[in-house]
Design a protein around this motif. Structure first.
Motif, PDB file in Angstrom:
ATOM      1  N   GLY A 125       0.817  -1.202   0.000  1.00  0.00           N
ATOM      2  CA  GLY A 125       0.000   0.000   0.000  1.00  0.00           C
ATOM      3  C   GLY A 125       0.854   1.257   0.000  1.00  0.00           C
ATOM      4  O   GLY A 125       2.071   1.203   0.225  1.00  0.00           O
ATOM      5  N   SER A 126       0.209   2.396  -0.245  1.00  0.00           N
ATOM      6  CA  SER A 126       0.913   3.671  -0.128  1.00  0.00           C
ATOM      7  C   SER A 126      -0.050   4.730   0.379  1.00  0.00           C
ATOM      8  O   SER A 126      -1.258   4.676   0.127  1.00  0.00           O
ATOM      9  N   ALA A 127       0.495   5.687   1.114  1.00  0.00           N
ATOM     10  CA  ALA A 127      -0.260   6.840   1.613  1.00  0.00           C
ATOM     11  C   ALA A 127       0.451   8.094   1.140  1.00  0.00           C
ATOM     12  O   ALA A 127       1.592   8.352   1.555  1.00  0.00           O
ATOM     13  N   ASN A 128      -0.176   8.821   0.240  1.00  0.00           N
ATOM     14  CA  ASN A 128       0.464   9.979  -0.397  1.00  0.00           C
ATOM     15  C   ASN A 128       1.837   9.616  -0.955  1.00  0.00           C
ATOM     16  O   ASN A 128       2.803  10.380  -0.845  1.00  0.00           O
ATOM     17  N   GLY A 129       1.910   8.427  -1.526  1.00  0.00           N
ATOM     18  CA  GLY A 129       3.132   7.969  -2.177  1.00  0.00           C
ATOM     19  C   GLY A 129       4.107   7.253  -1.274  1.00  0.00           C
ATOM     20  O   GLY A 129       5.063   6.632  -1.762  1.00  0.00           O
ATOM     21  N   ARG A 130       3.905   7.310   0.035  1.00  0.00           N
ATOM     22  CA  ARG A 130       4.809   6.633   0.973  1.00  0.00           C
ATOM     23  C   ARG A 130       4.321   5.199   1.178  1.00  0.00           C
ATOM     24  O   ARG A 130       3.177   4.976   1.598  1.00  0.00           O
ATOM     25  N   ASP A 273       2.910   1.661   9.680  1.00  0.00           N
ATOM     26  CA  ASP A 273       3.770   0.519  10.018  1.00  0.00           C
ATOM     27  C   ASP A 273       4.503   0.737  11.334  1.00  0.00           C
ATOM     28  O   ASP A 273       5.700   0.473  11.466  1.00  0.00           O
ATOM     29  N   GLY A 274       3.764   1.260  12.313  1.00  0.00           N
ATOM     30  CA  GLY A 274       4.313   1.421  13.657  1.00  0.00           C
ATOM     31  C   GLY A 274       5.044   2.724  13.912  1.00  0.00           C
ATOM     32  O   GLY A 274       5.400   3.013  15.049  1.00  0.00           O
ATOM     33  N   GLU A 275       5.279   3.530  12.855  1.00  0.00           N
ATOM     34  CA  GLU A 275       6.023   4.784  13.020  1.00  0.00           C
ATOM     35  C   GLU A 275       5.062   5.949  13.160  1.00  0.00           C
ATOM     36  O   GLU A 275       4.164   6.137  12.334  1.00  0.00           O
ATOM     37  N   LEU A 276       5.250   6.747  14.199  1.00  0.00           N
ATOM     38  CA  LEU A 276       4.411   7.916  14.442  1.00  0.00           C
ATOM     39  C   LEU A 276       4.867   9.063  13.545  1.00  0.00           C
ATOM     40  O   LEU A 276       6.039   9.447  13.547  1.00  0.00           O
ATOM     41  N   LEU A 277       3.923   9.609  12.754  1.00  0.00           N
ATOM     42  CA  LEU A 277       4.236  10.645  11.782  1.00  0.00           C
ATOM     43  C   LEU A 277       3.205  11.761  11.860  1.00  0.00           C
ATOM     44  O   LEU A 277       2.077  11.548  12.326  1.00  0.00           O
ATOM     45  N   PRO A 278       3.540  12.961  11.375  1.00  0.00           N
ATOM     46  CA  PRO A 278       2.536  14.030  11.303  1.00  0.00           C
ATOM     47  C   PRO A 278       1.411  13.628  10.346  1.00  0.00           C
ATOM     48  O   PRO A 278       1.660  13.044   9.293  1.00  0.00           O
ATOM     49  N   LEU A 279       0.183  13.934  10.718  1.00  0.00           N
ATOM     50  CA  LEU A 279      -0.971  13.630   9.877  1.00  0.00           C
ATOM     51  C   LEU A 279      -1.217  14.790   8.920  1.00  0.00           C
ATOM     52  O   LEU A 279      -1.337  15.939   9.346  1.00  0.00           O
ATOM     53  N   GLU A 280      -1.302  14.494   7.629  1.00  0.00           N
ATOM     54  CA  GLU A 280      -1.591  15.515   6.629  1.00  0.00           C
ATOM     55  C   GLU A 280      -3.097  15.715   6.509  1.00  0.00           C
ATOM     56  O   GLU A 280      -3.890  14.817   6.774  1.00  0.00           O
ATOM     57  N   ARG A 281      -3.492  16.909   6.060  1.00  0.00           N
ATOM     58  CA  ARG A 281      -4.917  17.227   5.960  1.00  0.00           C
ATOM     59  C   ARG A 281      -5.615  16.339   4.930  1.00  0.00           C
ATOM     60  O   ARG A 281      -6.771  15.941   5.119  1.00  0.00           O
ATOM     61  N   ASP A 282      -4.928  16.031   3.836  1.00  0.00           N
ATOM     62  CA  ASP A 282      -5.479  15.170   2.793  1.00  0.00           C
ATOM     63  C   ASP A 282      -4.549  13.984   2.580  1.00  0.00           C
ATOM     64  O   ASP A 282      -3.335  14.174   2.418  1.00  0.00           O
ATOM     65  N   VAL A 283      -5.125  12.790   2.579  1.00  0.00           N
ATOM     66  CA  VAL A 283      -4.340  11.568   2.416  1.00  0.00           C
ATOM     67  C   VAL A 283      -5.022  10.687   1.374  1.00  0.00           C
ATOM     68  O   VAL A 283      -6.212  10.371   1.500  1.00  0.00           O
ATOM     69  N   THR A 284      -4.267  10.290   0.367  1.00  0.00           N
ATOM     70  CA  THR A 284      -4.751   9.337  -0.624  1.00  0.00           C
ATOM     71  C   THR A 284      -4.028   8.018  -0.424  1.00  0.00           C
ATOM     72  O   THR A 284      -2.793   7.964  -0.482  1.00  0.00           O
ATOM     73  N   LEU A 285      -4.802   6.970  -0.173  1.00  0.00           N
ATOM     74  CA  LEU A 285      -4.242   5.644   0.076  1.00  0.00           C
ATOM     75  C   LEU A 285      -4.575   4.742  -1.093  1.00  0.00           C
ATOM     76  O   LEU A 285      -5.722   4.679  -1.549  1.00  0.00           O
ATOM     77  N   LYS A 286      -3.562   4.040  -1.599  1.00  0.00           N
ATOM     78  CA  LYS A 286      -3.730   3.182  -2.762  1.00  0.00           C
ATOM     79  C   LYS A 286      -3.151   1.798  -2.492  1.00  0.00           C
ATOM     80  O   LYS A 286      -2.218   1.640  -1.708  1.00  0.00           O
ATOM     81  N   LEU A 287      -3.708   0.814  -3.184  1.00  0.00           N
ATOM     82  CA  LEU A 287      -3.212  -0.559  -3.142  1.00  0.00           C
ATOM     83  C   LEU A 287      -2.496  -0.836  -4.461  1.00  0.00           C
ATOM     84  O   LEU A 287      -3.070  -0.638  -5.532  1.00  0.00           O
ATOM     85  N   HIS A 288      -1.250  -1.268  -4.362  1.00  0.00           N
ATOM     86  CA  HIS A 288      -0.451  -1.593  -5.543  1.00  0.00           C
ATOM     87  C   HIS A 288      -0.369  -3.121  -5.629  1.00  0.00           C
ATOM     88  O   HIS A 288       0.464  -3.763  -4.982  1.00  0.00           O
TER      89      HIS A 288
END
Length: 315
Positions: A125-130, A273-288
């Protein structure tokens, strides 16, 4: 195959392992199976950079990564972006990706399985490309991780103890926030206490990991605003592997989901994946689908296909 192994000496089980002996054993096992193999013991701070340097070479077929879920997630990102295979040595606390791949959780036994196994293509998966291999989450889970990170611990048992204390803290102080989402042609505005988007739907297990990483779908889960008793009920249902039956939980399966947080606080967090990160206002999640090459036990893919055929026939 020409492989390089990266063993994070700061990761979980490796902290109490003779790493020189482990590296020597790994090289022997892979070479005896016909691979070209070089093992490297590195620190947690160095492991990602070391993997990125290695895959720039054009003669590498794959990397073998040993460490906790954070190390494995980083290794998967490197492998995916560079089109090489990934071998997983589960040396962490939860080892969720290894469980989904049905690999042995013993760091010595898994060497033989990987060395004599096969390469299969699974989803990522990816969230805003990550990229992520397990899940993206916001709300309850992110608050629990933030609480846990506030405690000091130096061992696997210490981390589990800190997680337990953090979980109790969240029960008595659950978050509530607004989200707009779009998935499968559905658009909704909701108030929730939790959001989770997983790389393939979670299986019926207490640890919340996918039973199959080849379904081609994200699991999308939200929990309506909860009070302490509701959080406690959800926790019990999760431990029983029956959270889908909880009346406060919405479940969807989708290839892509868009999230918008209209009232995002400046210090809001998410977990990937267990890492705490800043939450962005808009997030696009995709399945590759099928884009990550992984090393698995010989015959695992064939058995999984048979099991899926049986499940489909039953339906």
């Amino acid at each position: 195959m020409k492989l390089i192994g990266f063993f994070n000496r700061d990761g979980g089980t490796f902290k109490t392992t003779d790493m020189a002996a482990y590296e020597k054993k790994a090289e022997q096992v892979f070479r005896d199976a016909g691979h070209e193999f070089e093992g490297l013991v590195v620190s947690g701070r160095e492991v990602v950079a070391a993997m990125e340097r290695a895959v720039r070479r054009d003669d590498i077929d794959g990397i073998v990564a040993g460490g906790g879920d954070g190390t494995i997630s980083a290794a998967a990102a490197v492998a995916w972006k560079n089109g090489v295979a990934l071998g997983v040595i589960p040396a962490g606390t939860m080892n969720l990706f290894a469980r989904s791949l049905k690999l042995p959780l013993d760091i010595w036994q898994v060497l033989d399985v990987l060395a004599t196994g096969e390469v299969e293509q699974v989803d990522i998966g990816s969230a805003n490309g990550r990229p992520f291999i397990h899940q993206f989450s916001a709300g309850l889970h992110a608050r629990m991780v933030r609480y846990r990170n506030g405690y000091t611990y130096r061992s696997r048992i210490g981390k589990m103890s800190a997680s337990t204390r953090a979980a109790f803290g969240v029960v008595f102080n659950p978050p509530e926030f607004a989200v707009d989402f779009e998935a499968e042609g559905i658009r909704e505005h909701r108030h929730v206490s939790a959001i989770s988007v997983s790389n393939n739907p979670f299986g019926a297990n207490a640890l919340l990991y996918a039973d199959d990483l080849r379904s081609g779908e994200l699991g999308f889960y939200t929990a309506r605003p909860l009070r302490p008793l509701g959080v406690a009920r959800l926790a019990v249902d999760m431990l029983r592997g029956r959270f889908r039956e909880n009346a406060d939980v919405m479940v969807m399966h989708t290839r892509e989901v868009h999230l918008h947080f209209p009232k995002l606080r400046s210090l809001a967090n998410c977990v990937m994946d267990g890492e705490l990160l800043p939450l962005e206002r808009d997030v696009t999640l995709k399945l590759h689908a099928g884009e990550l090459k992984v090393m698995i036990r010989q015959g695992t893919a064939a058995r999984a296909a048979e099991e899926q055929a049986i499940r489909s026939a039953a339906v």
